[in-house]
Motif scaffolding. Structure first.
Motif, PDB file in Angstrom:
ATOM      1  N   GLU A  38      18.543   5.416  84.882  1.00 50.53           N
ATOM      2  CA  GLU A  38      19.880   4.842  85.051  1.00 50.53           C
ATOM      3  C   GLU A  38      20.729   4.983  83.789  1.00 50.53           C
ATOM      4  O   GLU A  38      21.946   4.915  83.851  1.00 50.53           O
ATOM      5  CB  GLU A  38      19.771   3.362  85.433  1.00 50.53           C
ATOM      6  N   CYS A  39      20.076   5.134  82.654  1.00 55.15           N
ATOM      7  CA  CYS A  39      20.799   5.131  81.386  1.00 55.15           C
ATOM      8  C   CYS A  39      20.927   6.529  80.769  1.00 55.15           C
ATOM      9  O   CYS A  39      21.249   6.656  79.595  1.00 55.15           O
ATOM     10  CB  CYS A  39      20.124   4.177  80.408  1.00 55.15           C
ATOM     11  N   VAL A  40      20.710   7.576  81.562  1.00 55.41           N
ATOM     12  CA  VAL A  40      20.851   8.942  81.060  1.00 55.41           C
ATOM     13  C   VAL A  40      22.322   9.198  80.750  1.00 55.41           C
ATOM     14  O   VAL A  40      23.203   8.924  81.565  1.00 55.41           O
ATOM     15  CB  VAL A  40      20.323   9.969  82.086  1.00 55.41           C
ATOM     16  N   ARG A  41      22.587   9.711  79.546  1.00 56.63           N
ATOM     17  CA  ARG A  41      23.967  10.011  79.137  1.00 56.63           C
ATOM     18  C   ARG A  41      24.289  11.485  79.274  1.00 56.63           C
ATOM     19  O   ARG A  41      25.441  11.845  79.477  1.00 56.63           O
ATOM     20  CB  ARG A  41      24.195   9.565  77.690  1.00 56.63           C
ATOM     21  N   GLY A  42      23.285  12.344  79.121  1.00 54.41           N
ATOM     22  CA  GLY A  42      23.552  13.772  79.225  1.00 54.41           C
ATOM     23  C   GLY A  42      22.390  14.598  78.724  1.00 54.41           C
ATOM     24  O   GLY A  42      21.361  14.066  78.297  1.00 54.41           O
ATOM     25  N   ILE A  43      22.569  15.893  78.781  1.00 55.85           N
ATOM     26  CA  ILE A  43      21.593  16.841  78.262  1.00 55.85           C
ATOM     27  C   ILE A  43      22.186  17.438  76.998  1.00 55.85           C
ATOM     28  O   ILE A  43      23.309  17.944  77.007  1.00 55.85           O
ATOM     29  CB  ILE A  43      21.276  17.928  79.304  1.00 55.85           C
ATOM     30  N   LEU A  44      21.431  17.326  75.887  1.00 58.21           N
ATOM     31  CA  LEU A  44      21.926  17.718  74.574  1.00 58.21           C
ATOM     32  C   LEU A  44      20.971  18.680  73.885  1.00 58.21           C
ATOM     33  O   LEU A  44      19.796  18.759  74.248  1.00 58.21           O
ATOM     34  CB  LEU A  44      22.056  16.493  73.663  1.00 58.21           C
ATOM     35  N   HIS A  45      21.491  19.351  72.863  1.00 59.64           N
ATOM     36  CA  HIS A  45      20.593  20.056  71.944  1.00 59.64           C
ATOM     37  C   HIS A  45      19.755  19.001  71.233  1.00 59.64           C
ATOM     38  O   HIS A  45      20.242  17.894  70.959  1.00 59.64           O
ATOM     39  CB  HIS A  45      21.394  20.822  70.873  1.00 59.64           C
ATOM     40  N   ARG A  46      18.539  19.341  70.924  1.00 59.20           N
ATOM     41  CA  ARG A  46      17.664  18.405  70.211  1.00 59.20           C
ATOM     42  C   ARG A  46      18.307  17.959  68.893  1.00 59.20           C
ATOM     43  O   ARG A  46      18.273  16.790  68.527  1.00 59.20           O
ATOM     44  CB  ARG A  46      16.300  19.031  69.954  1.00 59.20           C
ATOM     45  N   ARG A  47      18.928  18.902  68.179  1.00 64.22           N
ATOM     46  CA  ARG A  47      19.525  18.547  66.883  1.00 64.22           C
ATOM     47  C   ARG A  47      20.678  17.559  67.061  1.00 64.22           C
ATOM     48  O   ARG A  47      20.847  16.652  66.248  1.00 64.22           O
ATOM     49  CB  ARG A  47      19.974  19.799  66.140  1.00 64.22           C
ATOM     50  N   CYS A  48      21.461  17.710  68.129  1.00 64.04           N
ATOM     51  CA  CYS A  48      22.566  16.770  68.383  1.00 64.04           C
ATOM     52  C   CYS A  48      22.026  15.395  68.728  1.00 64.04           C
ATOM     53  O   CYS A  48      22.535  14.374  68.255  1.00 64.04           O
ATOM     54  CB  CYS A  48      23.454  17.296  69.500  1.00 64.04           C
ATOM     55  N   ASN A  49      20.981  15.361  69.539  1.00 68.37           N
ATOM     56  CA  ASN A  49      20.361  14.096  69.909  1.00 68.37           C
ATOM     57  C   ASN A  49      19.758  13.421  68.678  1.00 68.37           C
ATOM     58  O   ASN A  49      19.833  12.195  68.527  1.00 68.37           O
ATOM     59  CB  ASN A  49      19.294  14.340  70.982  1.00 68.37           C
ATOM     60  N   SER A  50      19.192  14.210  67.787  1.00 62.11           N
ATOM     61  CA  SER A  50      18.613  13.660  66.560  1.00 62.11           C
ATOM     62  C   SER A  50      19.683  13.015  65.687  1.00 62.11           C
ATOM     63  O   SER A  50      19.464  11.943  65.112  1.00 62.11           O
ATOM     64  CB  SER A  50      17.881  14.744  65.773  1.00 62.11           C
ATOM     65  N   VAL A  51      20.835  13.664  65.568  1.00 63.69           N
ATOM     66  CA  VAL A  51      21.930  13.106  64.769  1.00 63.69           C
ATOM     67  C   VAL A  51      22.356  11.755  65.336  1.00 63.69           C
ATOM     68  O   VAL A  51      22.538  10.781  64.594  1.00 63.69           O
ATOM     69  CB  VAL A  51      23.133  14.076  64.714  1.00 63.69           C
ATOM     70  N   ILE A  52      22.480  11.672  66.657  1.00 63.02           N
ATOM     71  CA  ILE A  52      22.849  10.411  67.297  1.00 63.02           C
ATOM     72  C   ILE A  52      21.820   9.342  66.951  1.00 63.02           C
ATOM     73  O   ILE A  52      22.162   8.212  66.605  1.00 63.02           O
ATOM     74  CB  ILE A  52      22.991  10.591  68.818  1.00 63.02           C
ATOM     75  N   GLY A  53      20.554   9.708  67.019  1.00 62.81           N
ATOM     76  CA  GLY A  53      19.484   8.761  66.691  1.00 62.81           C
ATOM     77  C   GLY A  53      19.505   8.349  65.237  1.00 62.81           C
ATOM     78  O   GLY A  53      19.345   7.171  64.909  1.00 62.81           O
ATOM     79  N   TYR A  54      19.720   9.307  64.333  1.00 62.59           N
ATOM     80  CA  TYR A  54      19.758   8.986  62.901  1.00 62.59           C
ATOM     81  C   TYR A  54      20.884   8.013  62.578  1.00 62.59           C
ATOM     82  O   TYR A  54      20.766   7.198  61.668  1.00 62.59           O
ATOM     83  CB  TYR A  54      19.930  10.244  62.054  1.00 62.59           C
ATOM     84  N   LEU A  55      21.966   8.095  63.323  1.00 64.98           N
ATOM     85  CA  LEU A  55      23.099   7.203  63.075  1.00 64.98           C
ATOM     86  C   LEU A  55      23.036   5.941  63.922  1.00 64.98           C
ATOM     87  O   LEU A  55      23.992   5.163  63.969  1.00 64.98           O
ATOM     88  CB  LEU A  55      24.414   7.949  63.310  1.00 64.98           C
ATOM     89  N   GLY A  56      21.902   5.736  64.593  1.00 68.33           N
ATOM     90  CA  GLY A  56      21.685   4.495  65.328  1.00 68.33           C
ATOM     91  C   GLY A  56      22.611   4.295  66.511  1.00 68.33           C
ATOM     92  O   GLY A  56      22.930   3.155  66.851  1.00 68.33           O
ATOM     93  N   ASP A  57      23.057   5.377  67.139  1.00 67.53           N
ATOM     94  CA  ASP A  57      23.968   5.306  68.296  1.00 67.53           C
ATOM     95  C   ASP A  57      25.250   4.536  67.961  1.00 67.53           C
ATOM     96  O   ASP A  57      25.846   3.905  68.825  1.00 67.53           O
ATOM     97  CB  ASP A  57      23.291   4.658  69.505  1.00 67.53           C
ATOM     98  N   ASP A  58      25.670   4.561  66.711  1.00 68.36           N
ATOM     99  CA  ASP A  58      26.815   3.782  66.241  1.00 68.36           C
ATOM    100  C   ASP A  58      28.055   4.666  66.124  1.00 68.36           C
ATOM    101  O   ASP A  58      28.169   5.452  65.176  1.00 68.36           O
ATOM    102  CB  ASP A  58      26.482   3.161  64.883  1.00 68.36           C
ATOM    103  N   PRO A  59      29.013   4.554  67.058  1.00 66.39           N
ATOM    104  CA  PRO A  59      30.214   5.392  67.018  1.00 66.39           C
ATOM    105  C   PRO A  59      31.027   5.235  65.738  1.00 66.39           C
ATOM    106  O   PRO A  59      31.673   6.173  65.288  1.00 66.39           O
ATOM    107  CB  PRO A  59      31.030   4.956  68.230  1.00 66.39           C
ATOM    108  N   ASP A  60      31.004   4.035  65.132  1.00 73.46           N
ATOM    109  CA  ASP A  60      31.753   3.828  63.892  1.00 73.46           C
ATOM    110  C   ASP A  60      31.212   4.708  62.764  1.00 73.46           C
ATOM    111  O   ASP A  60      31.977   5.212  61.946  1.00 73.46           O
ATOM    112  CB  ASP A  60      31.725   2.368  63.465  1.00 73.46           C
ATOM    113  N   LYS A  61      29.900   4.891  62.722  1.00 73.14           N
ATOM    114  CA  LYS A  61      29.333   5.776  61.699  1.00 73.14           C
ATOM    115  C   LYS A  61      29.799   7.211  61.913  1.00 73.14           C
ATOM    116  O   LYS A  61      30.104   7.926  60.955  1.00 73.14           O
ATOM    117  CB  LYS A  61      27.808   5.700  61.719  1.00 73.14           C
TER     118      LYS A  61
END
Length: 91
Positions: A38-61
């Motif tokens: 239910e919470c799938v947002r999309g299909i991403l490159h692994r590197r893009c997904n990693s960046v999102i994770g490194y920044l804690g899913d925080d749009p302000d960052k």
């Protein structure tokens, strides 16, 4: 979910589904590596997904980094831009 074969994070072509392409999900719903579906947002490159994770899913960052890369001169300038965007989005 039609992404037109593009990664929604970077806009580049995804290529084939292999170890470099992953399913991104909202970790506030499912904090582990797997999703309920239910919470799938999309299909991403692994590197893009990693960046999102490194920044804690925080749009302000992401906004602060984008402002920095665009040449904001000081941390105060970056903060001012963020506040302005937030106030405009609430209208």
């Amino acid at each position: 979910m039609d992404q037109g074969g593009l990664c929604p994070a970077c806009g580049e072509h995804l290529g084939k589904f292999d170890k470099d392409v992953v399913i991104d999900h909202d970790h506030s719903c499912c904090p582990k590596r797997t999703s309920c579906g239910e919470c799938v947002r999309g299909i991403l490159h692994r590197r893009c997904n990693s960046v999102i994770g490194y920044l804690g899913d925080d749009p302000d960052k992401f906004e602060r980094i984008a402002a920095y890369l665009r040449g904001a001169e000081t941390a105060f300038e970056i903060y001012r831009v963020l506040l302005l965007r937030r106030s405009l989005s609430s209208l």
